[in-house]
Design an enzyme around this catalytic site. Structure first.
Site, mmCIF file in Angstrom:
data_model
loop_
_atom_site.group_PDB
_atom_site.id
_atom_site.type_symbol
_atom_site.label_atom_id
_atom_site.label_comp_id
_atom_site.label_asym_id
_atom_site.label_seq_id
_atom_site.Cartn_x
_atom_site.Cartn_y
_atom_site.Cartn_z
ATOM 1 N N HIS A 1 37.856 -7.531 42.045
ATOM 2 C CA HIS A 1 37.118 -8.437 42.868
ATOM 3 C C HIS A 1 37.354 -8.424 44.307
ATOM 4 O O HIS A 1 36.196 -8.162 45.224
ATOM 5 C CB HIS A 1 37.018 -9.624 42.272
ATOM 6 C CG HIS A 1 37.384 -9.909 40.905
ATOM 7 N ND1 HIS A 1 35.788 -9.775 40.072
ATOM 8 C CD2 HIS A 1 38.035 -9.980 39.847
ATOM 9 C CE1 HIS A 1 36.134 -10.218 38.935
ATOM 10 N NE2 HIS A 1 37.362 -9.991 38.991
ATOM 11 N N ASP A 2 38.491 -8.579 44.952
ATOM 12 C CA ASP A 2 38.691 -8.781 45.960
ATOM 13 C C ASP A 2 38.572 -7.644 47.041
ATOM 14 O O ASP A 2 38.336 -7.759 48.254
ATOM 15 C CB ASP A 2 39.853 -9.622 46.478
ATOM 16 C CG ASP A 2 39.882 -11.342 45.780
ATOM 17 O OD1 ASP A 2 38.950 -11.579 45.812
ATOM 18 O OD2 ASP A 2 41.113 -11.417 45.126
#
Length: 308
Positions: free
Chosen positions: A237-238
Site C-alpha cells: 500500500h504505502d
C-alpha cells in the site's frame, strides 16, 4: 532539483518498503525527516522500526518520535496483521541509531516554517495525527506545504471495518482536519493500493538482490498472514505514495470532494468520495483510480536494489 519530502509513518511492512524506496531515490527525493506516529504498533515501536530501516539500508535521515495516540479515540493497533513488532518477517535486530531530540510535530512545524515557499511534500503513510496536530498548532505552516500524498481511505470496502481503511479508522478526526486544510492532496485509497500486488515472482527478485535490504523485504512479504488477506501476492500500500512522486505517469485519477466520518459507530473512518460529483462541491483531493503495477514494481525493485 530534488523534491523535498517529510515521511510521516507507522512502520509496518509496507511502510518500510516505501521508506526504502525513498532512501534509494535520493537522486530525486530529499528526505528531510521521518516522523513516527502510533498506528500499526505503538509509537515507541514505530520509532524503533524507522531506525531499524535506516540501519539496514545504510542511509540516513533524521527520525523523530511523534504522537502516542489519536486526537480523540483510544489507539487501536494492528499486530494481528503486521506482527508484534510491526515488521514481522524483516529479521532485523534492534536499532543501532537513535531518534533525534524533540517531538515529530515540532520538527514538522519548524521545517515548514523554514521553507522559502510551498516547497515541501508530506508523505503520509500512517494515521494523520502528527500532520493534523501541526496544522492545528501552527496554521501558518499550511502555506509551506506543496502537497500531501496520503495512503488512506477507500472508495469501496474497508480493511479494518466494512466501511473504513485502517489509517483513517485509527484517527478519523485527524484525517478530517487534513482533508479540510485547503492543501493539494493526492489520495491513495485501498481501491488503488489493492492493485499494487507484489507477486511471488517479484518478491523473489527482492531476495535475488542478495542485499540485507532485499532479504528483509523478502521476509516481510513472505511471512505468514491471516488467510483473509489472500495468497496471490502482497499488496504494498504505502509504496504507492513514494512511487507516485517518482513515476506519476503510472497513476491517474480524478479530483473529488472527500469527507471523513469521525463518528463513534460503524461508519467511523469511512471516506465518502464524491466520484461522480453529485454534490457539486469543488474537489479537495486527487483520488487515484488507476495504476500500472507491473512497471511500478519493475522500477521499484531496480531502484531498491542499490541499497545495502
Amino acid at each position: 532539483m530534488r523534491e523535498k519530502i517529510i515521511i510521516d509513518t507507522d512502520p509496518g511492512q509496507d511502510d518500510a518498503i516505501a521508506i526504502f524506496l525513498a532512501l534509494a531515490a535520493e537522486d530525486r527525493l530529499e528526505t528531510l525527516g521521518v516522523c513516527a506516529v502510533a498506528g500499526n504498533v505503538p509509537v515507541v515501536q514505530t520509532t524503533a522500526n524507522a531506525l531499524r530501516i535506516m540501519d539496514v539500508a545504510g542511509r540516513r535521515a533524521p527520525v523523530y518520535q511523534g504522537a502516542e495516540g489519536p486526537l480523540v479515540y483510544e489507539l487501536e493497533t494492528a499486530e494481528f496483521v503486521c506482527g508484534p513488532d510491526g515488521m514481522d518477517g524483516a529479521g532485523l535486530p534492534g536499532p543501532v541509531s537513535v531518534a533525534e531530540d524533540g517531538h515529530a510535530v515540532d520538527f514538522i512545524i519548524r521545517t515548514l516554517r523554514a521553507a522559502d515557499d510551498a516547497s515541501i511534500t508530506l508523505c503520509a503513510l500512517g494515521p494523520l495525527t502528527n500532520i493534523a496536530l501541526a496544522f492545528r498548532l501552527a496554521a501558518d505552516v499550511k502555506a509551506k506545504v506543496k502537497r500531501i500524498v496520503v495512503m488512506g481511505g477507500a472508495m469501496n470496502l474497508g480493511n479494518i471495518t466494512p466501511a473504513a481503511e485502517f489509517n483513517f479508522y485509527v484517527d478519523p478526526h485527524a484525517a478530517s482536519v487534513v482533508f479540510n486544510a485547503g492543501i493539494p492532496i493526492v489520495m491513495m485509497g485501498l481501491n488503488i493500493t489493492h492493485k499494487a500486488i507484489c507477486t511471488h515472482e517479484q518478491v523473489a527478485r527482492f531476495a535475488a538482490s542478495e542485499t540485507a535490504t532485499g532479504r528483509s523485504i523478502n521476509g516481510m512479504l513472505t511471512r505468514p498472514r491471516p488467510a483473509s488477506l489472500g495468497s496471490v501476492g502482497h499488496p504494498v500500500h504505502d509504496m504507492c505514495v513514494i512511487a507516485y512522486l517518482l513515476w506519476p505517469e503510472l497513476f491517474s485519477g480524478r479530483d473529488c470532494d472527500v469527507q471523513i466520518d469521525a463518528s463513534d459507530g460503524p461508519l467511523r473512518g469511512r471516506s465518502t468520495i464524491d466520484w461522480n460529483n453529485r454534490l457539486k462541491k469543488p474537489g479537495n483531493a486527487l483520488v487515484i483510480d488507476t495504476i500500472e503495477p507491473q512497471t511500478l514494481f519493475d522500477r521499484a525493485i531496480e531502484k531498491i536494489s542499490i541499497l545495502s
